[in-house]
Design a protein around this motif. Structure first.
Motif, PDB file in Angstrom:
ATOM      1  N   MET A 164       0.820  -1.215   0.000  1.00 49.73           N
ATOM      2  CA  MET A 164       0.000   0.000   0.000  1.00 49.73           C
ATOM      3  C   MET A 164       0.853   1.263   0.000  1.00 49.73           C
ATOM      4  O   MET A 164       0.566   2.211  -0.733  1.00 49.73           O
ATOM      5  CB  MET A 164      -0.941  -0.022   1.200  1.00 49.73           C
ATOM      6  CG  MET A 164      -1.937  -1.171   1.194  1.00 49.73           C
ATOM      7  SD  MET A 164      -3.067  -1.164  -0.218  1.00 49.73           S
ATOM      8  CE  MET A 164      -4.225   0.097   0.324  1.00 49.73           C
ATOM      9  N   ARG A 165       1.900   1.302   0.819  1.00 53.45           N
ATOM     10  CA  ARG A 165       2.689   2.536   0.893  1.00 53.45           C
ATOM     11  C   ARG A 165       3.495   2.769  -0.375  1.00 53.45           C
ATOM     12  O   ARG A 165       3.742   3.917  -0.753  1.00 53.45           O
ATOM     13  CB  ARG A 165       3.615   2.511   2.121  1.00 53.45           C
ATOM     14  CG  ARG A 165       4.790   1.573   2.028  1.00 53.45           C
ATOM     15  CD  ARG A 165       5.698   1.626   3.254  1.00 53.45           C
ATOM     16  NE  ARG A 165       6.782   0.663   3.182  1.00 53.45           N
ATOM     17  CZ  ARG A 165       7.931   0.887   2.546  1.00 53.45           C
ATOM     18  NH1 ARG A 165       8.147   2.034   1.931  1.00 53.45           N
ATOM     19  NH2 ARG A 165       8.864  -0.046   2.530  1.00 53.45           N
ATOM     20  N   LEU A 166       3.895   1.679  -1.054  1.00 51.35           N
ATOM     21  CA  LEU A 166       4.671   1.801  -2.282  1.00 51.35           C
ATOM     22  C   LEU A 166       3.790   1.915  -3.519  1.00 51.35           C
ATOM     23  O   LEU A 166       4.310   2.060  -4.629  1.00 51.35           O
ATOM     24  CB  LEU A 166       5.603   0.585  -2.421  1.00 51.35           C
ATOM     25  CG  LEU A 166       6.723   0.478  -1.382  1.00 51.35           C
ATOM     26  CD1 LEU A 166       7.385  -0.893  -1.461  1.00 51.35           C
ATOM     27  CD2 LEU A 166       7.747   1.589  -1.555  1.00 51.35           C
ATOM     28  N   ASN A 167       2.475   1.840  -3.321  1.00 50.85           N
ATOM     29  CA  ASN A 167       1.521   1.903  -4.426  1.00 50.85           C
ATOM     30  C   ASN A 167       1.843   0.854  -5.486  1.00 50.85           C
ATOM     31  O   ASN A 167       1.926   1.131  -6.686  1.00 50.85           O
ATOM     32  CB  ASN A 167       1.500   3.300  -5.057  1.00 50.85           C
ATOM     33  CG  ASN A 167       0.298   3.500  -5.964  1.00 50.85           C
ATOM     34  OD1 ASN A 167      -0.785   2.977  -5.699  1.00 50.85           O
ATOM     35  ND2 ASN A 167       0.477   4.249  -7.049  1.00 50.85           N
ATOM     36  N   LYS A 168       1.995  -0.390  -5.014  1.00 53.93           N
ATOM     37  CA  LYS A 168       2.340  -1.506  -5.884  1.00 53.93           C
ATOM     38  C   LYS A 168       1.115  -2.381  -6.142  1.00 53.93           C
ATOM     39  O   LYS A 168       0.193  -2.437  -5.322  1.00 53.93           O
ATOM     40  CB  LYS A 168       3.420  -2.365  -5.218  1.00 53.93           C
ATOM     41  CG  LYS A 168       4.773  -1.684  -5.073  1.00 53.93           C
ATOM     42  CD  LYS A 168       5.499  -1.601  -6.411  1.00 53.93           C
ATOM     43  CE  LYS A 168       6.929  -1.122  -6.233  1.00 53.93           C
ATOM     44  NZ  LYS A 168       7.663  -1.131  -7.534  1.00 53.93           N
ATOM     45  N   PRO A 169       1.101  -3.102  -7.250  1.00 53.18           N
ATOM     46  CA  PRO A 169       0.065  -4.096  -7.464  1.00 53.18           C
ATOM     47  C   PRO A 169       0.358  -5.355  -6.649  1.00 53.18           C
ATOM     48  O   PRO A 169       1.490  -5.578  -6.211  1.00 53.18           O
ATOM     49  CB  PRO A 169       0.165  -4.391  -8.962  1.00 53.18           C
ATOM     50  CG  PRO A 169       1.607  -4.160  -9.282  1.00 53.18           C
ATOM     51  CD  PRO A 169       2.053  -3.018  -8.384  1.00 53.18           C
ATOM     52  N   VAL A 170      -0.657  -6.150  -6.438  1.00 47.37           N
ATOM     53  CA  VAL A 170      -0.475  -7.477  -5.849  1.00 47.37           C
ATOM     54  C   VAL A 170      -0.255  -8.442  -7.005  1.00 47.37           C
ATOM     55  O   VAL A 170      -1.167  -8.699  -7.791  1.00 47.37           O
ATOM     56  CB  VAL A 170      -1.705  -7.898  -5.025  1.00 47.37           C
ATOM     57  CG1 VAL A 170      -1.538  -9.328  -4.493  1.00 47.37           C
ATOM     58  CG2 VAL A 170      -1.952  -6.928  -3.882  1.00 47.37           C
ATOM     59  N   VAL A 171       0.960  -8.951  -7.139  1.00 55.42           N
ATOM     60  CA  VAL A 171       1.312  -9.826  -8.264  1.00 55.42           C
ATOM     61  C   VAL A 171       1.635 -11.214  -7.718  1.00 55.42           C
ATOM     62  O   VAL A 171       2.680 -11.431  -7.098  1.00 55.42           O
ATOM     63  CB  VAL A 171       2.495  -9.273  -9.071  1.00 55.42           C
ATOM     64  CG1 VAL A 171       2.900 -10.245 -10.179  1.00 55.42           C
ATOM     65  CG2 VAL A 171       2.128  -7.915  -9.668  1.00 55.42           C
ATOM     66  N   ARG A 172       0.729 -12.148  -7.970  1.00 57.32           N
ATOM     67  CA  ARG A 172       0.881 -13.518  -7.478  1.00 57.32           C
ATOM     68  C   ARG A 172       1.325 -14.498  -8.560  1.00 57.32           C
ATOM     69  O   ARG A 172       1.872 -15.545  -8.247  1.00 57.32           O
ATOM     70  CB  ARG A 172      -0.445 -13.990  -6.871  1.00 57.32           C
ATOM     71  CG  ARG A 172      -0.854 -13.225  -5.618  1.00 57.32           C
ATOM     72  CD  ARG A 172      -2.195 -13.710  -5.073  1.00 57.32           C
ATOM     73  NE  ARG A 172      -2.461 -13.150  -3.747  1.00 57.32           N
ATOM     74  CZ  ARG A 172      -3.540 -13.430  -3.022  1.00 57.32           C
ATOM     75  NH1 ARG A 172      -4.460 -14.266  -3.507  1.00 57.32           N
ATOM     76  NH2 ARG A 172      -3.694 -12.883  -1.830  1.00 57.32           N
ATOM     77  N   PHE A 173       1.062 -14.189  -9.819  1.00 62.91           N
ATOM     78  CA  PHE A 173       1.410 -15.118 -10.897  1.00 62.91           C
ATOM     79  C   PHE A 173       1.724 -14.329 -12.161  1.00 62.91           C
ATOM     80  O   PHE A 173       1.404 -13.140 -12.263  1.00 62.91           O
ATOM     81  CB  PHE A 173       0.267 -16.113 -11.142  1.00 62.91           C
ATOM     82  CG  PHE A 173      -0.882 -15.550 -11.931  1.00 62.91           C
ATOM     83  CD1 PHE A 173      -1.112 -15.966 -13.240  1.00 62.91           C
ATOM     84  CD2 PHE A 173      -1.750 -14.596 -11.386  1.00 62.91           C
ATOM     85  CE1 PHE A 173      -2.174 -15.450 -13.980  1.00 62.91           C
ATOM     86  CE2 PHE A 173      -2.812 -14.079 -12.118  1.00 62.91           C
ATOM     87  CZ  PHE A 173      -3.026 -14.510 -13.429  1.00 62.91           C
TER      88      PHE A 173
END
Length: 547
Positions: free
Chosen positions: A477-486
């Motif tokens: 959240m703080r880095l404004n990143k996506p959640v990348v699982r695959f």
């Protein structure tokens, strides 16, 4: 009744309750805590304020802390929130199973405001900050008494900690969303609890920083005499380092982290060459929760973090029915073979050097991975974590393992990131390389050539080093990143229901205020938007680390 049979009955019950998560009758924020939690310590500690502080700290590791009448096995205080937050992230994988109390965190149905898991994660911190507020309201804020000043400092630092455990999850990061609603602010002066709207992100962090500034001042001469369950000045600096990191105050984050870690040294490579992370006496732990055998035997050992997160707890949710927590292969493949942390998880062939020298029943060493005991242990699966040991020994069902809230390695990584992002890239690379080469991977070299690349490298090191300790979603959240699982068509080791990616700005990332709070607080306007992720969505997203 055998424990395995008990687990089966729990699993069957879960099937009727959305994997143990559909529950809308848990009391709302601040309503559950009574003076009974601190009264039973009064006989041991003559000072009432002192006993109140003990109760405030002890609450963090209490079984059935959020839903005492339901007896839920996923209700064991702060570690419940940590496991939930890591399962929301990209790096912790678990089975989609009726035995898994945390399914809702992996599939993001925990954004349903009537579910128990988000209610627990909300109520823990408001219940504890109510205890802090009660202490603060009982002391003259202008007191000149050194002991009372210390108590004020501790209570304010705990209150700041509680808001730090809420703020990152209910709104996007500080830089982009300062004026957006976050969570309600409640202090010792709050009187209207039924009409208390969500404060802005900036207002919440202003409260956090004011509390920590005062705490650092008032804890100046406090010596906790080795009692790491309590906050001293260095831990308060550590909390302020976290706050500055979340706010993007990079130079200040680096400075506070450096101050916090004075006198502490990381786990050595040798020390993490065997299962660890369970004893607050360890030299690198700065603050933790003490969990004794008595704490986990009153209600059985299953409402505890070793039962769900560890892999060496006998007759547990992990070992007895195989609900092992394991690492995403995307991150695992980023760890060099020369890095001892690669051994914190078994590989695809169930091998880890950390198993060497261990025994579990009739098995020893590498045979532990495939060893089975009816109703007690199933075989490990690929990428099962072996990071966390057991205070009472491998295979013990006594889950009396302490929980780490802050350790020096986190501070080292905050300092490095703070330096990198405040135009001191050279110093940041030196700090990072010295840590990894000395304590984890003697072959390590940091090849990042830009500020952004260096920040991603530090994030990668945080994801490896702090795996399972509750930092995954706060960083995302703080880095404004996506959640990348695959990636693409390769599902890795994810179950279908949990195999998806989420864009960085998706409003479904935001936690929802629990319905019970909305029912009691007429001024709540909840988060909304987005939809529960669908299997295989957004296959082309990248995060800058596992690309």
């Amino acid at each position: 009744m055998k424990l395995y049979s008990k687990l089966f009955l729990v699993a069957m019950g879960c099937a009727t309750l959305n994997s143990c998560s559909d529950m809308d009758d848990i009391n709302g924020e601040g309503f559950r805590v009574t003076s009974e939690q601190i009264e039973n310590t009064n006989e041991l500690i003559p000072s009432r304020v002192e006993s109140s502080l003990v109760g405030m700290y002890h609450y963090m590791g209490t079984q059935y802390a959020g839903a005492p009448t339901s007896g839920r096995d996923d209700d064991f205080g702060y570690p419940t929130a940590c496991i939930s937050q890591d399962l929301n992230g990209a790096d912790m994988v678990c089975d989609n199973s009726g035995y898994n109390w945390f399914t809702v965190s992996s599939d993001y149905s925990d954004r349903n405001e009537t579910y128990a898991n988000p209610q627990l994660r909300y109520s823990y911190f408001y219940n504890q900050l109510k205890l802090a507020n009660d202490i603060l309201s009982s002391i003259d804020p202008n007191t000149e008494d050194d002991k009372l000043k210390q108590y004020i400092g501790e209570a304010k630092a705990v209150r700041a900690f509680d808001y730090l455990c809420l703020a990152p999850y209910y709104q996007f990061n500080y830089q982009s969303s300062k004026d957006q609603p976050c969570v309600p602010l409640i202090t010792e002066t709050t009187t209207d609890f039924n009409n208390n709207p969500r404060a802005t992100v900036e207002q919440v962090y202003t409260q956090i920083m004011n509390d920590l500034n005062d705490a650092i001042s008032k804890l100046e001469n406090y010596d906790r005499k080795g009692d790491k369950t309590r906050i001293d000045k260095q831990v308060a600096y550590g909390l302020r380092a976290r706050a500055n990191l979340y706010m993007g105050n990079w130079a200040e984050a680096a400075s506070d982290a450096a101050e916090a870690m004075k006198g502490y040294t990381p786990y050595s490579r040798e020390e993490v060459s065997k299962p660890a992370f369970y004893n607050m006496d360890d030299h690198n732990w700065m603050w933790g929760i003490s969990i004794t055998a008595n704490d986990v035997t009153q209600n059985g050992g299953n409402p505890s973090w070793p039962s769900h997160l560890g892999s060496f707890s006998g007759s547990s949710y992990a070992a007895a029915v195989g609900v092992y927590k394991r690492i995403n292969t995307l991150l695992y493949d980023e760890i060099p073979a020369t890095d001892i942390r690669k051994q914190w998880w078994v590989d695809k062939d169930l091998h880890s050097d950390l198993l060497n020298g261990l025994t579990w029943g009739e098995a020893s060493g590498q045979d532990i991975a495939t060893y089975t005991i009816t109703d007690v242990k199933t075989a490990f699966v690929p990428y099962t974590n072996v990071k966390f040991g057991m205070k009472s020994g491998i295979g013990s069902a006594t889950n009396d393992c302490d929980w780490c809230i802050m350790r020096v390695e986190e501070m080292l990584l905050i300092e490095a990131e703070g330096l990198a992002m405040s135009n001191q890239e050279g110093q940041a690379k030196t700090k990072l390389e010295n840590f990894v080469k000395t304590y984890r991977d003697p072959s390590y070299t940091c090849t990042a050539s830009t500020k952004e690349a260096l920040q991603n490298e530090i994030w990668k090191q945080r994801r490896i080093e702090l795996w399972g300790e509750g930092f995954a979603m706060a960083d995302i959240m703080r880095l404004n990143k996506p959640v990348v699982r695959f990636h693409g068509t390769d599902k890795g080791n994810w179950p279908d229901a949990f195999c998806f990616n989420i864009e960085a700005n998706d409003p479904y990332l935001l936690m929802r205020i629990p319905q019970k709070e909305s029912n009691n607080n007429a001024s709540i306007v909840n988060n909304a938007g987005g939809s529960q992720p669908a299997s295989l969505q957004n296959p082309n997203l990248k995060d800058g680390v596992t690309d």
